[in-house]
Design a protein around this motif. Structure first.
Motif, PDB file in Angstrom:
ATOM      1  N   LYS A   2       0.600   1.115  -3.886  1.00 23.38           N
ATOM      2  CA  LYS A   2       0.384   0.160  -2.810  1.00 23.38           C
ATOM      3  C   LYS A   2      -0.748  -0.801  -3.179  1.00 23.38           C
ATOM      4  N   THR A   3      -0.691  -2.028  -2.672  1.00 27.08           N
ATOM      5  CA  THR A   3      -1.731  -3.018  -2.953  1.00 27.08           C
ATOM      6  C   THR A   3      -2.584  -3.260  -1.713  1.00 27.08           C
ATOM      7  N   TYR A   4      -3.860  -3.580  -1.960  1.00 23.15           N
ATOM      8  CA  TYR A   4      -4.818  -3.840  -0.892  1.00 23.15           C
ATOM      9  C   TYR A   4      -5.653  -5.062  -1.260  1.00 23.15           C
ATOM     10  N   THR A   5      -6.062  -5.806  -0.247  1.00 24.59           N
ATOM     11  CA  THR A   5      -6.945  -6.957  -0.460  1.00 24.59           C
ATOM     12  C   THR A   5      -8.402  -6.489  -0.459  1.00 24.59           C
ATOM     13  N   LYS A   6      -9.308  -7.376  -0.866  1.00 31.84           N
ATOM     14  CA  LYS A   6     -10.735  -7.056  -0.814  1.00 31.84           C
ATOM     15  C   LYS A   6     -11.172  -6.787   0.624  1.00 31.84           C
ATOM     16  N   GLN A   8      -9.296  -5.479   3.045  1.00 34.27           N
ATOM     17  CA  GLN A   8      -8.839  -4.136   3.403  1.00 34.27           C
ATOM     18  C   GLN A   8      -9.719  -3.068   2.752  1.00 34.27           C
ATOM     19  N   LEU A   9     -10.087  -3.282   1.508  1.00 35.94           N
ATOM     20  CA  LEU A   9     -10.977  -2.352   0.812  1.00 35.94           C
ATOM     21  C   LEU A   9     -12.325  -2.274   1.529  1.00 35.94           C
ATOM     22  N   ARG A  12     -12.918   0.273   4.237  1.00 38.02           N
ATOM     23  CA  ARG A  12     -12.947   1.695   3.861  1.00 38.02           C
ATOM     24  C   ARG A  12     -14.312   2.028   3.268  1.00 38.02           C
ATOM     25  N   TRP A  21     -13.487   4.377   0.072  1.00 39.64           N
ATOM     26  CA  TRP A  21     -12.781   3.909  -1.120  1.00 39.64           C
ATOM     27  C   TRP A  21     -13.693   3.020  -1.936  1.00 39.64           C
ATOM     28  N   GLY A  72      -4.340   2.951  -4.848  1.00 35.51           N
ATOM     29  CA  GLY A  72      -3.772   1.612  -4.765  1.00 35.51           C
ATOM     30  C   GLY A  72      -4.342   0.664  -5.790  1.00 35.51           C
ATOM     31  N   LEU A  74      -6.074  -3.245  -6.292  1.00 38.15           N
ATOM     32  CA  LEU A  74      -6.811  -4.311  -5.626  1.00 38.15           C
ATOM     33  C   LEU A  74      -6.197  -5.640  -6.016  1.00 38.15           C
TER      34      LEU A  74
END
Length: 75
Positions: A2-6, A8-9, A12, A21, A72, A74
Motif C-alpha cells: 500500500k502507498t501513503y503520502t507524507k 498520512q505518514l 502516525r 510509523w 507501505g 512513501l
C-alpha cells in the motif's frame, strides 16, 4: 504494498493516531511495538517522518529496519 503520502505518514506519530510509523528510503515501517519508540519519540527523532537523512547520525546501521514490519511505500 500500500502507498501513503507524507501527510498520512505524519499522522502516525504516536500522538494523533495510535500507530507509530517511520519511513526509510521510501519504505514505511511500523515501530509501534518498539520500546525505543514509546510515545513516538526515539532520542531526538520523531515518528511520522522520513528518517532517511537522519540515519547517518545514528549509532546503528540500516539493518535495524530488519526488526520491523514494512507496511507501505512513501509517495
Amino acid at each position: 504494498m500500500k502507498t501513503y503520502t507524507k501527510q498520512q505518514l505524519s499522522l502516525r506519530n504516536g500522538q494523533d493516531k495510535p500507530e507509530i510509523w517511520i519511513a526509510f528510503r521510501g519504505v514505511i515501517y511500523d515501530v509501534s511495538a518498539s520500546r525505543l519508540w514509546k510515545n513516538g519519540t526515539h532520542y531526538e527523532h520523531w515518528a511520522g517522518q522520513d528518517l532517511t537523512e537522519e540515519l547517518q547520525d545514528a549509532p546503528h546501521s540500516e539493518k535495524v529496519f530488519e526488526k520491523f514490519t514494512a507496511i507501505g511505500q512513501l509517495i
